[in-house]
Each structure stands twice: as C-alpha cells, then as structure tokens.
Write a protein that holds these residues in place. Structure first.
Motif, PDB file in Angstrom:
ATOM      1  N   ALA A 103       0.913  -1.213   0.081  1.00 58.85           N
ATOM      2  CA  ALA A 103      -0.019  -0.111  -0.124  1.00 58.85           C
ATOM      3  C   ALA A 103       0.844   1.284   0.036  1.00 58.85           C
ATOM      4  O   ALA A 103       1.917   1.242   0.754  1.00 58.85           O
ATOM      5  N   HIS A 104       0.544   2.355  -0.735  1.00 58.65           N
ATOM      6  CA  HIS A 104       1.351   3.626  -0.952  1.00 58.65           C
ATOM      7  C   HIS A 104       0.158   4.602  -0.552  1.00 58.65           C
ATOM      8  O   HIS A 104      -1.046   4.553  -1.141  1.00 58.65           O
ATOM      9  N   HIS A 105       0.371   5.396   0.235  1.00 53.66           N
ATOM     10  CA  HIS A 105      -0.612   6.442   1.024  1.00 53.66           C
ATOM     11  C   HIS A 105      -0.375   7.658   0.092  1.00 53.66           C
ATOM     12  O   HIS A 105       0.823   8.304   0.395  1.00 53.66           O
ATOM     13  N   LEU A 106      -1.085   8.014  -0.603  1.00 52.58           N
ATOM     14  CA  LEU A 106      -1.028   9.761  -1.332  1.00 52.58           C
ATOM     15  C   LEU A 106      -1.644  10.537  -0.693  1.00 52.58           C
ATOM     16  O   LEU A 106      -0.712  11.943  -0.832  1.00 52.58           O
ATOM     17  N   ASN A 107      -2.653  10.405   0.090  1.00 53.26           N
ATOM     18  CA  ASN A 107      -2.992  11.596   0.955  1.00 53.26           C
ATOM     19  C   ASN A 107      -4.200  11.074   1.744  1.00 53.26           C
ATOM     20  O   ASN A 107      -4.899  10.345   1.742  1.00 53.26           O
ATOM     21  N   VAL A 108      -4.152  11.804   2.851  1.00 49.53           N
ATOM     22  CA  VAL A 108      -5.146  11.395   4.066  1.00 49.53           C
ATOM     23  C   VAL A 108      -5.953  12.960   4.528  1.00 49.53           C
ATOM     24  O   VAL A 108      -5.137  13.750   5.268  1.00 49.53           O
ATOM     25  N   ALA A 109      -7.056  13.432   3.865  1.00 44.65           N
ATOM     26  CA  ALA A 109      -7.497  14.626   4.166  1.00 44.65           C
ATOM     27  C   ALA A 109      -8.554  14.004   5.553  1.00 44.65           C
ATOM     28  O   ALA A 109      -8.912  13.090   5.662  1.00 44.65           O
ATOM     29  N   TRP A 110      -8.824  15.172   6.277  1.00 41.88           N
ATOM     30  CA  TRP A 110      -9.629  14.921   7.323  1.00 41.88           C
ATOM     31  C   TRP A 110     -10.448  16.194   7.937  1.00 41.88           C
ATOM     32  O   TRP A 110     -10.260  17.341   7.295  1.00 41.88           O
ATOM     33  N   SER A 111     -11.578  15.847   8.624  1.00 37.92           N
ATOM     34  CA  SER A 111     -12.490  16.980   9.396  1.00 37.92           C
ATOM     35  C   SER A 111     -12.733  16.174  10.794  1.00 37.92           C
ATOM     36  O   SER A 111     -12.463  15.199  10.806  1.00 37.92           O
ATOM     37  N   GLY A 112     -13.500  17.093  11.492  1.00 32.92           N
ATOM     38  CA  GLY A 112     -14.145  16.383  12.786  1.00 32.92           C
ATOM     39  C   GLY A 112     -13.137  16.563  13.857  1.00 32.92           C
ATOM     40  O   GLY A 112     -11.996  17.119  14.014  1.00 32.92           O
ATOM     41  N   ASP A 113     -13.738  15.889  14.826  1.00 33.90           N
ATOM     42  CA  ASP A 113     -12.903  16.094  16.288  1.00 33.90           C
ATOM     43  C   ASP A 113     -13.327  14.920  17.065  1.00 33.90           C
ATOM     44  O   ASP A 113     -14.296  13.877  16.767  1.00 33.90           O
ATOM     45  N   GLU A 114     -12.759  14.765  18.225  1.00 35.13           N
ATOM     46  CA  GLU A 114     -13.082  13.531  19.028  1.00 35.13           C
ATOM     47  C   GLU A 114     -14.443  13.307  19.689  1.00 35.13           C
ATOM     48  O   GLU A 114     -15.250  12.308  19.895  1.00 35.13           O
ATOM     49  N   ALA A 115     -15.214  14.690  19.552  1.00 35.33           N
ATOM     50  CA  ALA A 115     -16.646  14.563  19.992  1.00 35.33           C
ATOM     51  C   ALA A 115     -17.485  14.211  19.035  1.00 35.33           C
ATOM     52  O   ALA A 115     -18.362  13.352  19.150  1.00 35.33           O
ATOM     53  N   ALA A 116     -17.375  14.867  18.082  1.00 34.57           N
ATOM     54  CA  ALA A 116     -18.481  14.486  16.821  1.00 34.57           C
ATOM     55  C   ALA A 116     -17.929  13.180  15.907  1.00 34.57           C
ATOM     56  O   ALA A 116     -18.672  12.588  15.336  1.00 34.57           O
ATOM     57  N   GLY A 117     -16.332  13.098  15.979  1.00 32.39           N
ATOM     58  CA  GLY A 117     -16.039  11.707  15.171  1.00 32.39           C
ATOM     59  C   GLY A 117     -15.092  12.226  14.092  1.00 32.39           C
ATOM     60  O   GLY A 117     -15.437  13.564  13.753  1.00 32.39           O
ATOM     61  N   PHE A 118     -14.073  11.646  13.865  1.00 33.09           N
ATOM     62  CA  PHE A 118     -13.089  12.075  12.920  1.00 33.09           C
ATOM     63  C   PHE A 118     -13.692  11.663  11.464  1.00 33.09           C
ATOM     64  O   PHE A 118     -13.983  10.387  11.291  1.00 33.09           O
ATOM     65  N   TYR A 119     -13.574  12.505  10.375  1.00 32.25           N
ATOM     66  CA  TYR A 119     -14.024  11.901   9.129  1.00 32.25           C
ATOM     67  C   TYR A 119     -12.503  11.930   8.481  1.00 32.25           C
ATOM     68  O   TYR A 119     -11.866  13.082   8.485  1.00 32.25           O
ATOM     69  N   THR A 120     -12.062  10.945   7.476  1.00 30.34           N
ATOM     70  CA  THR A 120     -10.884  10.987   6.750  1.00 30.34           C
ATOM     71  C   THR A 120     -11.327  10.311   5.584  1.00 30.34           C
ATOM     72  O   THR A 120     -12.112   9.646   5.462  1.00 30.34           O
ATOM     73  N   SER A 121     -10.382  10.926   4.436  1.00 30.24           N
ATOM     74  CA  SER A 121     -10.420  10.556   3.165  1.00 30.24           C
ATOM     75  C   SER A 121      -9.072  10.255   2.703  1.00 30.24           C
ATOM     76  O   SER A 121      -8.061  10.819   2.694  1.00 30.24           O
ATOM     77  N   HIS A 122      -8.972   8.750   2.639  1.00 29.74           N
ATOM     78  CA  HIS A 122      -7.598   8.262   2.517  1.00 29.74           C
ATOM     79  C   HIS A 122      -7.709   7.818   1.082  1.00 29.74           C
ATOM     80  O   HIS A 122      -8.352   6.874   0.399  1.00 29.74           O
TER      81      HIS A 122
END
Length: 354
Positions: A103-122
C-alpha cells in the motif's frame, strides 16, 4: 495563496513525500485530542496509515475487530455491508487473490474531532500480483496497480461508517479482461442490500435548476461552485479559471490528462455516457500537506446511460449512479493536480442489472 480561507486546526502527520518506512517508524507524541483511541496513534492521519498497513501489508486481519465497529456500515457501488464479519471476510478473500500487496499512501484529508467523530478521506495506491482466484475469475499471474479512496468516520478507535471506492476498471484492464464482460458477470451474481440514492434532477419543476452562485471564500463554498458550475452547469469554459495551465489529472481507468482542455475532455467523456446526469457533493475535507493544501471531495453522479462516451457500448436508458472521490491539490491559487477515483465495473454492473 488559496482561493478560499481555511479555519485553524491542530497540525497532524504529513505523509506526502515521505518514505513508507519512516511513516511506520515509532509514532511521535499525541498531536491532537483523541479520546478513546489507542495511545500509539499520534493523530487521526497516523491512525489511518498505521491500521491500513497493519491489516493489508502485515496481514494482521484480526486488527479489523479492534478498529471497526461490530455494526459498521460500508457503502460501495455494489451495495451496503453492515457487519464487521463481512469486512473481515472481504479482506480475506481479496488477500487470497492478491496475496503480495503493498500500500502507498497518497493523501489523508480529514475533518471533525473526538466529540463528533473524525472524518478521513484516504487516497492510496495498491500494487499486487493476482496469484489466486478473485471475484473476476481464476488467477492470471499479472501484476496490477490501482488507486482507491476510503472515506471513514471514526470514533473511539473504531470506524463505524465507510464509503469505499476502488478503480476496478484499471484493475480489470490490467488483468487482461474485457470490462463489459466482467460487468455482466458481476451483474449476474447474487445481490445483497442495494444502495439507494436520490440526486436532484436537472430541472426544478419546468425550469432549469439554478446552480450554486453563493460565496466561494470557504472551502465548502468553493467546492460547491466548482462542481455545480463545471459539472452541473456544463460550463467547461470555467475550467481554466480553476486549473493551472500545466495541471495534471489522474482519473479512473488509468487515464491521465494534462492541461485544462484535456481535463475537460475527461469530464465530457463521462458526461457523454450519462448526458442527463447531476452531481451532488456529499462531503468535503482537506489536508495541509508538504506540497500544498489538498481538498478531498466525496460525490455522487446520477443519471441515465447512453451508449458512447467513457463507458463505451453500455445499455442505454438505465438509471445508474457513480460514487466518486476527487482529491484536488492547490498551488498558486489553482488546482495543480487532481486524483479522481470511481469504479467503472460497478457502474456498468448497475446498467446490466437494471
């Protein structure tokens, strides 16, 4: 310089232009508040990279039980999965057919926090050899590579919702198989729960729908304007205002285009197969990476098929949806690089099944 303002937030792990071995080294100190997560992760990007490598490279398949909720929901072009056991089974089956993957990781975008939950786009790129039977048939012995995008919502160390998009069109072509024959076989397979979507039509009553014309000084507003004007409004003459003259787009099926005019040709090719389609933005996140800010957009394009265009000799008049993700890298206020992932096999299977 960016065409929009970004809010302040904690600095997290940067993964671009870094050696994979470095990323897998000893994690640094905790960089953001992550209540409920294992202590070994420094931030949400580090979490996504490490669990991906553990499961898919180290073959620690059982870590899925630690990092996915028991009742997790996974959405894809093929339907809906609602169990961690199904995630484990699917992983085992994929690794059986492609056992030497990396696996090669090109990008991980994210939003959110520990209260609402983290959103990631891998956004990632996987390489492997087809050494066993797979969903597409007997082993071919061929080396393949494809991009994927996994958008996840994670809370308390466990992913509970995921949208998974893989470039299976590129995979099937590299296996030496016919795209349409493969889609027909997929369409004939037993069906599970079908994902139901409802994207707005192109008309608002009897009048053409008005597309987004609001503020563009936020990332969400800029993305809404970008996709509405170019994709829904069919104003491809706006592309040079958004893309640098030497911008490069990496698209599904292994397609690559350079420059605004050729990037526009990719969009026209897909729209030609779905001429009445409308696109809807489902989520926007971003990363502040080594080589610039990258905005990740999860979207759905829905329309009725017509033979021709990017999908080729597809049966006409079939309602289908394209679940897609685009990562847009900015430089000098313009998009300088784009990665757009969608599953041609999944879309064609919908058309042959309808």
């Amino acid at each position: 310089m960016l065409p929009f303002a970004l809010p302040e937030r904690p600095a997290v792990t940067r993964i671009r232009q870094r050696d994979t071995r470095e990323l897998r080294g000893s994690p640094g100190p905790r960089m953001q508040s992550m209540a409920g997560f294992e202590d070994q992760y420094s931030d949400i990007v580090d979490y996504i990279v490490r669990i991906t490598d553990e499961i898919w490279v180290d073959r620690a398949i059982g870590r899925i039980y630690d990092t996915y909720d028991a009742g997790c929901v996974i959405y894809s072009s093929y339907g809906v999965v609602r169990s961690v056991e199904d995630v484990v089974a699917s992983t085992v089956m994929t690794l059986s057919g492609f056992p030497d993957g990396e696996a090669h990781h090109l990008n991980v975008a994210w939003s959110g926090d520990e209260a609402a939950g983290f959103y990631t786009s891998h956004l990632g790129y996987s390489q492997s050899t087809n050494l066993g039977a797979s969903a597409y048939g007997p082993a071919t012995g061929k080396r393949v590579g494809l991009r994927f995008c996994a958008d996840c919502i994670t809370a308390n160390n466990r992913i509970h919702t995921e949208w998974l998009v893989r470039d299976n069109g590129a995979l099937v072509r590299q296996l030496g198989l016919d795209l349409h024959d493969t889609a027909r076989r997929v369409a004939e397979a037993p069906r599970g729960e079908i994902l139901t979507l409802s994207v707005p039509t192109r008309m608002d009553g009897q009048a053409p729908r008005r597309w987004y014309d609001g503020p563009t000084d936020t990332v969400q507003g800029w993305v809404a304007h970008h996709f509405d004007q170019i994709w829904n409004g069919r104003r491809l003459d706006h592309i040079p205002f958004h893309y640098a003259a030497d911008a490069v787009a990496h698209w599904a099926g292994g397609r690559v285009a350079s420059g605004p005019r050729n990037i526009g040709a990719l969009i026209i090719g897909l729209l030609a197969s779905l001429p009445d389609s409308t696109i809807r933005i489902e989520h926007v996140s971003w990363s502040d990476e080594t080589d610039g800010v990258i905005v990740a957009v999860r979207w759905v394009l829905e329309g009725t098929t017509r033979p021709g265009g990017m999908l080729g000799d597809v049966p006409g008049g079939r309602p289908v949806f394209v679940m897609g993700a685009s990562h847009l890298r900015f430089g000098g206020g313009m998009i300088v690089e784009e990665w757009t992932v969608f599953d041609e096999v999944g879309v064609l299977a919908q058309a042959y099944r309808a």
